[in-house]
Design an enzyme around this catalytic site. Structure first.
Site, PDB file in Angstrom:
ATOM      1  N   THR A 127      14.426 -36.018 -17.101  1.00  0.00           N
ATOM      2  CA  THR A 127      13.103 -35.641 -17.599  1.00  0.00           C
ATOM      3  C   THR A 127      12.049 -36.449 -16.864  1.00  0.00           C
ATOM      4  O   THR A 127      12.066 -37.677 -16.904  1.00  0.00           O
ATOM      5  CB  THR A 127      13.015 -35.912 -19.103  1.00  0.00           C
ATOM      6  OG1 THR A 127      14.077 -35.202 -19.735  1.00  0.00           O
ATOM      7  CG2 THR A 127      11.691 -35.460 -19.682  1.00  0.00           C
ATOM      8  N   PHE A 167      18.425 -29.356 -21.215  1.00  0.00           N
ATOM      9  CA  PHE A 167      17.994 -29.249 -22.623  1.00  0.00           C
ATOM     10  C   PHE A 167      19.141 -29.627 -23.557  1.00  0.00           C
ATOM     11  O   PHE A 167      19.261 -29.097 -24.649  1.00  0.00           O
ATOM     12  CB  PHE A 167      17.472 -27.837 -22.915  1.00  0.00           C
ATOM     13  CG  PHE A 167      16.269 -27.467 -22.075  1.00  0.00           C
ATOM     14  CD1 PHE A 167      15.008 -27.957 -22.400  1.00  0.00           C
ATOM     15  CD2 PHE A 167      16.409 -26.681 -20.949  1.00  0.00           C
ATOM     16  CE1 PHE A 167      13.900 -27.646 -21.609  1.00  0.00           C
ATOM     17  CE2 PHE A 167      15.304 -26.357 -20.155  1.00  0.00           C
ATOM     18  CZ  PHE A 167      14.049 -26.838 -20.486  1.00  0.00           C
ATOM     19  N   GLU A 170      22.011 -34.730 -27.683  1.00  0.00           N
ATOM     20  CA  GLU A 170      23.144 -35.603 -27.954  1.00  0.00           C
ATOM     21  C   GLU A 170      23.833 -35.109 -29.221  1.00  0.00           C
ATOM     22  O   GLU A 170      23.177 -34.673 -30.175  1.00  0.00           O
ATOM     23  CB  GLU A 170      22.681 -37.046 -28.112  1.00  0.00           C
ATOM     24  CG  GLU A 170      22.238 -37.625 -26.787  1.00  0.00           C
ATOM     25  CD  GLU A 170      21.838 -39.085 -26.894  1.00  0.00           C
ATOM     26  OE1 GLU A 170      22.415 -39.816 -27.711  1.00  0.00           O
ATOM     27  OE2 GLU A 170      20.929 -39.480 -26.136  1.00  0.00           O
ATOM     28  N   LYS A 227       9.793 -28.761 -19.546  1.00  0.00           N
ATOM     29  CA  LYS A 227      10.658 -29.756 -20.193  1.00  0.00           C
ATOM     30  C   LYS A 227       9.860 -30.720 -21.081  1.00  0.00           C
ATOM     31  O   LYS A 227      10.192 -30.931 -22.248  1.00  0.00           O
ATOM     32  CB  LYS A 227      11.444 -30.532 -19.125  1.00  0.00           C
ATOM     33  CG  LYS A 227      12.208 -31.736 -19.646  1.00  0.00           C
ATOM     34  CD  LYS A 227      13.312 -31.314 -20.616  1.00  0.00           C
ATOM     35  CE  LYS A 227      13.707 -32.434 -21.536  1.00  0.00           C
ATOM     36  NZ  LYS A 227      15.094 -32.751 -21.552  1.00  0.00           N
ATOM     37  N   GLY A 280      13.899 -40.264 -33.477  1.00  0.00           N
ATOM     38  CA  GLY A 280      14.226 -41.412 -32.627  1.00  0.00           C
ATOM     39  C   GLY A 280      14.994 -40.934 -31.419  1.00  0.00           C
ATOM     40  O   GLY A 280      14.916 -39.768 -31.048  1.00  0.00           O
ATOM     41  N   CYS A 283      14.929 -39.742 -26.039  1.00  0.00           N
ATOM     42  CA  CYS A 283      14.123 -38.691 -25.403  1.00  0.00           C
ATOM     43  C   CYS A 283      12.764 -38.485 -26.056  1.00  0.00           C
ATOM     44  O   CYS A 283      11.733 -38.750 -25.438  1.00  0.00           O
ATOM     45  CB  CYS A 283      14.909 -37.397 -25.381  1.00  0.00           C
ATOM     46  SG  CYS A 283      16.485 -37.588 -24.538  1.00  0.00           S
ATOM     47  N   LYS A 286       9.953 -41.455 -26.043  1.00  0.00           N
ATOM     48  CA  LYS A 286       9.412 -41.839 -24.731  1.00  0.00           C
ATOM     49  C   LYS A 286       8.768 -40.642 -24.037  1.00  0.00           C
ATOM     50  O   LYS A 286       7.789 -40.788 -23.308  1.00  0.00           O
ATOM     51  CB  LYS A 286      10.491 -42.489 -23.858  1.00  0.00           C
ATOM     52  CG  LYS A 286      11.428 -41.541 -23.181  1.00  0.00           C
ATOM     53  CD  LYS A 286      12.316 -42.243 -22.151  1.00  0.00           C
ATOM     54  CE  LYS A 286      13.409 -41.337 -21.617  1.00  0.00           C
ATOM     55  NZ  LYS A 286      12.999 -40.139 -20.927  1.00  0.00           N
ATOM     56  N   ARG A 350      19.636 -46.066 -29.261  1.00  0.00           N
ATOM     57  CA  ARG A 350      18.371 -46.326 -28.568  1.00  0.00           C
ATOM     58  C   ARG A 350      17.219 -45.711 -29.362  1.00  0.00           C
ATOM     59  O   ARG A 350      17.269 -44.546 -29.727  1.00  0.00           O
ATOM     60  CB  ARG A 350      18.414 -45.749 -27.149  1.00  0.00           C
ATOM     61  CG  ARG A 350      19.331 -46.518 -26.229  1.00  0.00           C
ATOM     62  CD  ARG A 350      19.462 -45.850 -24.888  1.00  0.00           C
ATOM     63  NE  ARG A 350      20.040 -44.520 -24.988  1.00  0.00           N
ATOM     64  CZ  ARG A 350      20.189 -43.684 -23.975  1.00  0.00           C
ATOM     65  NH1 ARG A 350      19.791 -44.041 -22.772  1.00  0.00           N
ATOM     66  NH2 ARG A 350      20.718 -42.495 -24.156  1.00  0.00           N
TER      67      ARG A 350
END
Ligand code: UGA
Length: 457
Positions: A127, A167, A170, A227, A280, A283, A286, A350
């Site tokens: 990204t 795309f 997780e 994106k 959270g 991705c 941030k 993370r």
């Protein structure tokens, strides 16, 4: 097309994007060679050990290695030399000012530039802010001229750059790879667009789908914005429903019914309207900041993104306040925290809400008993056990032993299956603070629990 006959696809960066992509492509029948700067990680992968938990990944890794369709190169340069198509899947972490750190993209580009020997297609999958692929292309031209005598002084090396954002989510990354809603190909080159379309064609053949339904072929800048805008929109949906949840809570309405009522409108859709403790992961948080920063750099007002971000940051405050309201005093109270990963189906912590919740509750002197089905190992490296302040429990139920409250942070399905009668017997005080609205308030209260959800009466 001849170049497909002996095609090797190189994947640089074997993280949450690179590894599922590499193994998915290998499963489609392509020869894939992966590389990662982290030698220990690369070695582990070559020996069949996935470096993180992702459903189905272990199996696919073993399959890829056994069939030889997936191999691990000693480094990026070796992968670049062996491949015609190079997918750049390195991390783009957040810098202090919110912008994306593109140093690993640039470094991958230089490695590729030094190893350009015949046509290569460089595919940006990470990204990245709009115009990154253009900069990558310029950088490759610059460094290949300087470093590769084979291309001749000033001779243009033969390569294309495409932006082909991923795309994958997780926790469902492989499913997302094999059943894409869309495949976005941003490139100025017909050759690159054809090559990438052919690479993904087996996905559609397998599913009996028409590729045209999913393919979006566009410019590199447009693909990059698709994106960023996708993740920013998803984040906005979550912050929107969380904002509405606060009003529901203040007025006695129920946000889960509001979300249901909203989501039935096909223009809105039912997904990403789950109120809770906020978004959270690596991705969404941030990416909204990087999107905002790139807009600011171009003089475009994206202050909406600031609001989305600050609503999200306040979710943690609201959750801690809810715990405080329920317990009155936090110091010295024993609290079970259920769920540490940023979402179910992963061991990734993370930017997980759990990290802030644990920091805050520890600072206030709570005694924490933590449980997660997958992320306890990760969490312990960051927060080592130190009884009685911080204890890791093998099961959700044992985490609740003798506690004053259970606080549910991540909605792992197993938490919905806990025997509530037994749970009640093990807790010192039957109090549940459900940060994800996972439980049925009526049912829980009828069993004698005090229950607090998010945005529910
Ligand atoms: C996200 C996007 O969903 C993917 O499409 C994208 O490919 C990926 O980022 C990426 O850029 O690599 P991911 O970070 O895996 O995927 O997680 P999401 O499923 O988007 O969830 C993000 C966060 O939002 C989680 O903390 C989740 O708990 C939270 N969330 C999600 C809510 O609080 N409410 C919702 O209704 C949905």
């Amino acid at each position: 097309m001849d170049e497909l006959k002996d095609l090797t696809i190189g994947v640089i960066g074997l993280g949450h994007v690179g590894l599922p992509t590499a193994l998915g492509l290998a499963d489609l029948g392509w020869s894939v060679v992966g590389a990662d700067d982290d030698d220990a990680k690369a070695r582990g992968i070559a020996e069949g050990r996935a470096p993180f938990y992702e459903p189905g990944l272990d199996l696919l890794l073993r399959k890829g290695l056994d069939t030889g369709k997936f191999q691990v190169a000693p480094n990026g340069a070796a992968a670049a030399r062996r491949s015609t198509v190079l997918m750049v899947c390195v991390g783009t972490p957040q810098r202090e000012n919110g912008s994306a750190d593109l140093s690993r993209i640039e470094s991958a580009g230089r490695t590729i530039a030094a190893n350009l020997d015949g046509y290569k297609l460089i595919v940006e999958k990470s990204t990245t802010p709009v115009q990154t692929a253009d900069r990558l292309r310029q950088s490759i031209i610059r460094y290949s001229r300087r470093r590769s005598p084979d291309t001749g002084n000033g001779a243009a090396p033969e390569f294309d750059v495409a932006a082909n954002p991923e795309f994958l989510r997780e926790g469902t990354a492989l499913d997302d790879f094999f059943n894409p809603d869309r495949i976005v190909i941003g490139t100025a080159s017909q050759r690159a667009a054809d090559l990438l379309s052919r690479i993904y064609q087996p996905l559609f053949d397998r599913a009996g789908r028409k590729a045209e339904e999913a393919l979006v072929v566009t410019s590199v800048n447009t693909a990059e914005i698709i994106k960023h805008a996708s993740n920013a929109f998803l984040a906005s949906k979550v912050s929107f429903i969380n904002m509405v949840a606060d009003l529901c809570e203040a007025t006695g309405a129920d946000v889960t019914d509001v979300a249901h009522g909203l989501g039935l409108d096909p223009r809105i859709g039912p997904h990403f309207l789950e109120a809770g403790i906020g978004f959270g992961g690596y991705c969404l948080p941030k990416d909204i900041r990087a999107f905002q920063k790139v807009a600011q750099d171009h003089g475009v007002d994206f202050s909406l993104m600031n609001e989305v971000d600050s609503i999200n940051r306040r979710r943690i405050d609201a959750f801690i306040e809810k715990i405080r309201k329920a317990l009155w005093v936090i110091r010295g109270k024993s609290i079970a925290l259920w769920g540490l990963s940023f979402k179910p189906g992963t061991n990734d912590i993370r930017d997980a809400p759990s990290v802030s919740v644990v920091e805050r509750l520890m600072a206030e002197g709570a005694l924490l008993r933590l449980h997660d089905p997958q992320a306890m190992g990760e969490f312990q490296t960051r927060f080592p056990a130190s009884p009685p302040q911080l204890v890791y429990a093998d099961t959700a139920e044992s985490a609740a032993e003798g506690v004053d409250a259970v606080a549910l942070v991540t909605e792992w399905p197993e938490y919905g299956e806990v025997d509530l009668r037994r749970l009640r017997g093990r807790m010192s005080i039957p109090l549940i603070i459900d940060g994800r609205n996972m439980m049925d308030p009526e049912a829980v209260r009828s069993l004698g629990f005090e229950y607090y959800g998010v945005g529910r009466p």
